[in-house]
Design a protein around this motif. Structure first.
Motif, mmCIF file in Angstrom:
data_model
loop_
_atom_site.group_PDB
_atom_site.id
_atom_site.type_symbol
_atom_site.label_atom_id
_atom_site.label_comp_id
_atom_site.label_asym_id
_atom_site.label_seq_id
_atom_site.Cartn_x
_atom_site.Cartn_y
_atom_site.Cartn_z
ATOM 1 N N ARG A 171 11.550 -5.966 53.530
ATOM 2 C CA ARG A 171 12.189 -4.686 53.830
ATOM 3 C C ARG A 171 13.696 -4.842 53.879
ATOM 4 N N THR B 94 2.388 3.758 40.681
ATOM 5 C CA THR B 94 3.519 2.840 40.712
ATOM 6 C C THR B 94 4.392 3.153 39.502
ATOM 7 N N TRP C 8 12.187 -1.901 49.813
ATOM 8 C CA TRP C 8 11.912 -3.332 49.853
ATOM 9 C C TRP C 8 12.688 -4.010 48.727
ATOM 10 N N PHE D 238 11.438 7.298 53.666
ATOM 11 C CA PHE D 238 10.885 6.368 52.680
ATOM 12 C C PHE D 238 11.379 4.966 53.002
ATOM 13 N N ASP D 239 10.650 3.974 52.509
ATOM 14 C CA ASP D 239 10.989 2.586 52.806
ATOM 15 C C ASP D 239 11.450 1.869 51.548
ATOM 16 N N VAL E 279 2.888 -4.917 42.353
ATOM 17 C CA VAL E 279 2.901 -3.892 43.408
ATOM 18 C C VAL E 279 1.678 -3.005 43.268
ATOM 19 N N GLU F 284 9.043 2.882 48.603
ATOM 20 C CA GLU F 284 7.732 3.402 48.990
ATOM 21 C C GLU F 284 7.969 4.806 49.547
ATOM 22 N N ASP G 175 2.879 8.598 48.706
ATOM 23 C CA ASP G 175 1.860 7.677 48.189
ATOM 24 C C ASP G 175 2.325 6.980 46.918
ATOM 25 N N HIS G 176 3.594 7.112 46.606
ATOM 26 C CA HIS G 176 4.123 6.542 45.364
ATOM 27 C C HIS G 176 4.952 5.283 45.657
ATOM 28 N N HIS G 177 4.975 4.396 44.663
ATOM 29 C CA HIS G 177 5.884 3.255 44.682
ATOM 30 C C HIS G 177 6.768 3.317 43.451
ATOM 31 N N GLY H 64 0.872 -2.289 47.128
ATOM 32 C CA GLY H 64 2.161 -2.003 47.742
ATOM 33 C C GLY H 64 2.942 -3.266 48.016
#
Lengths: 251, 251, 251
Positions: free
Chosen positions: A148, A58, A107, A104-105, A134, A77, A80-82, A139
Motif C-alpha cells: 500500500r 482488472t 498499491w 480507493f486504495d 492481480v 483498487e 470492485d475494479h482493479h 487483488g
C-alpha cells in the motif's frame, strides 16, 4: 476479465495480450489502443467515461511517457475494479468515479523481474504480467510484491471559470468524429435554444441530425459535458478548436 | 455470440463492449468499428459481405446518423441470426442475404430506459443493451419490449444500367486497399482478357499479382462484383474514382 | 487458441474471424491487422517479436501479395506453435525463434475447396479454414490434406556490415510511434554515452524520457536492436530515415 488500454501502435498491444494469455486464462477485452499518444490527461478522461460500463475487472492501462524512468507501477483498487497503470495520474479520475469519491486504495507493485524488463516496453514486461497476477490472485493484497502507498501522482481535470451567465472552459479532448469535448458541465445548457460560443450564437440541440449536414451545434455529450459538434462533419475544424484551447460559453 | 459493428472512433466501441459484458456472458467478436463514417450504404454492403461467414449470432450494428431523432431501433431476425440496428436500412441487405430473400422478420424494440438514454450515444445506451437481451433471451419474441413491425426503412443497392456489351455501373465502396468495388456483377467479365473502363482497355486478371506492381487490372472481387485495382497500389487513385461515381464498363 | 494477423483493412479480418468461429470453438485473439501493406519482411519481423509471447497456439498469418498465384499455403510447426501462412517467408523468422533454430517442420496444405475459393481473398477462403482445422485436429499431421515439404521460401533479415568501431545497418521497420528499428544488434551500444549516427553524435539512453521532448536519442529497443527515436516525437522524421534506408552507426 482483463481489459487492455494503451496508446500503443500495433502490434505492441499483441505482445501484452500474449503475455496475459501466457499467465492467465482470463477473458481479455480491449478498451482502446489508440488513445492520443502519450496524452495522459486524454487517456484519463476516456477511461473515466468507459471503464465504469464494464463489469468488475482488472484493467491494464499503459499510457506511459515516463517508461524506463523511476516512476512507479501501481494497482488502484476502486469499487470492485482493479486498475494496473503507471503512476502518472492516468488511473485516478476513473478510480474516483468507480469509488464515488476518494475511497480507493493504491498499491505499488514491484517489478516481477525488473532485472530482465526492457526499459522501453513496460506494457509487455511489467504491466501485463502484473495485471494477470492481480486478476488471478483476486487483488493486490494477495501479492507479496504489492504494498500500500499514499504517495501517488494525482490528476484532476481543470475546472471551468464560471462567469456571468456562462463559463470559460477548456477543450479536454477531441473525439475521432471531431466532436470538441469541453470541461463545462452540460446542466446549464440543457433546455437552452442556443448559446454563444466565443461570441457566435450556436443552436443547442439534442441530436446531431437536428441540424442540417455541415451545420454547427452545441450538445450535451454522452459524457455529460458541453460538446461542440457539426452534423456529419468535424466540430474541431468548424470551431477552430484543439485540445487545451480556451472557449467562452455564454447562455 | 454477439458481434459488434459500428463507425465509432475509439474508445466508444469499448463502452458498448462493457455494457454487453455487464449484461451477458456471451462471447463478443468485433466485425469492424471503422465503417466509413455515417455511410449507411457502405456499412450495409460490408455487413452483407461479412456477417454470413459467422455462425448464428446476435449482431449489434450501429451506423446511425439519425441518433437522437425519432428513428426506431430494430431487431431483424433472418435465418438463425439476429441483427440489432437503427431503422435506416443498414441491416436489410444482409438480412436478405441471410434469409435468401424477403423471408425475414423485423421487430421494433422499445428503449429499455429511454428516460436515461443519452441522445448522442445509442450504441451504448440502446443497441448494446438490446443486443445483450436479444442474445440472452434467444430472440425478440421473448422480450416484452419487442413488437413485430412491417414499417421499416428499406435499402437496396443501385442496379447497373446494362448497355450494349457492357454496363454503366456505380462505385459502391472503396476498400482500405483502395480497391474500387462497383455494383456490376462479375459474371460477364470472367474469362475476358480485358475490358474497357471509361474507354481505356484494362486487363482482366484473377490475381492482383498477375500484373506488375503499380499496374492496373480489373478483377472479380471476393464479393462477386467487378473491382478495379492496382497491384500493390490504390485503384481509387489510379482510376480516379470515388464512392458514388459512375463508371462505364464494356466487354 | 487461434491468433489472427494480417495486413487487411477492415472489415476483411472479420470475414476470417467469422469463418474460424464457424468451424472451431477456439478462442480467437488478434495479433494485428495493420501490418504495413504487403510488406512481407516487416510482417515477418513483427511476428518474430510478438508471437513468442503467446502460449502455444495456431497462428493464422495472411500477408500475401501473391494471393491467387501458384504460391503454396503452408503450416509451419515450430515448438508447440503452428503457423498457417502463405509460402513467402513471412512465417520463417518466427519459426526459427520458436524452434531456437532450424528444427521446425513445414507442411503444404491443399486448399479445402479450391474449386470455390476466391482468387483474391485466401485469408477467408484458404487460411482461416486451414487454421481452424489445424487447431481442432491438433496439428497438420492429422489432416489428410497436409503433406511435409522441404520446398519453401526462406526469409532472413539482412545482416549489418560491421566496420571499424561501428556498423553499417539498414532500417528494418518503423513502428507506429515513428521509432526507427535497425538490423544492428544493441549489444555494442549498451553502456555508450553516445554514438555517431550518419556522422552526428546522438546520446544513447535507456528511456525515451531521459531526453527532453523533441530531442533525439539512440536506444536498444524491446526487440534488442538499435533504435533511433525522439522523446514524444517521431524518429523517422527527425533522422530522415525510412524502411530500407542504410544508416552508419559508430561507437
Amino acid at each position: 476479465m482483463i481489459t487492455l488500454a494503451s496508446d500503443f501502435p500495433s502490434p505492441y498491444p499483441a505482445a501484452m495480450r500474449g503475455v496475459v494469455c501466457s499467465r492467465s486464462d482470463a477473458r481479455i477485452e480491449d478498451v482502446a489502443h489508440d488513445f492520443p499518444r502519450q496524452d495522459v490527461r486524454a487517456a484519463a478522461f476516456w477511461l473515466r467515461e468507459v471503464l465504469p460500463y464494464f463489469p468488475p475487472a482488472t484493467h491494464c492501462v499503459v499510457v506511459d511517457p515516463g517508461v524506463g524512468t523511476d516512476r512507479s507501477a501501481l494497482v488502484v483498487e476502486a469499487g470492485d475494479h482493479h486498475i494496473v497503470a503507471p503512476d502518472n495520474g492516468v488511473a485516478v479520475p476513473v478510480a474516483r468515479e468507480l469509488a464515488s469519491g476518494d475511497d480507493f486504495d493504491v498499491w505499488e507493485i514491484e517489478y516481477d523481474d525488473a532485472a530482465t524488463a526492457s526499459t522501453t516496453f513496460h506494457g509487455r514486461d511489467v504491466f501485463a504480467p502484473a495485471a494477470a497476477d492481480v486478476h488471478d490472485e483476486g487483488g493486490p493484497a494477495a501479492l507479496d510484491r504489492c504494498s500500500r502507498t499514499d504517495d501517488w501522482v494525482d490528476l484532476t481535470f481543470p475546472e471551468p471559470d464560471m462567469v456571468a451567465k456562462g463559463a470559460r472552459g477548456e477543450v479536454l479532448v477531441v473525439d475521432g468524429f471531431g466532436n470538441v469535448i469541453t470541461n463545462v458541465p452540460g446542466g446549464p445548457v440543457e433546455g437552452c435554444e442556443g448559446i454563444r460560443v466565443d461570441d457566435e450564437l450556436i443552436p443547442v440541440r439534442d441530436a446531431y441530425a437536428a441540424r442540417d449536414p455541415g451545420d454547427r451545434l452545441v450538445t450535451v455529450g454522452s459524457h455529460g459535458n458541453v460538446e461542440l459538434a457539426v452534423n456529419r462533419g468535424r466540430g474541431d475544424e468548424a470551431f477552430g478548436l484543439s485540445v487545451g484551447d480556451s472557449v467562452l460559453l455564454e447562455w
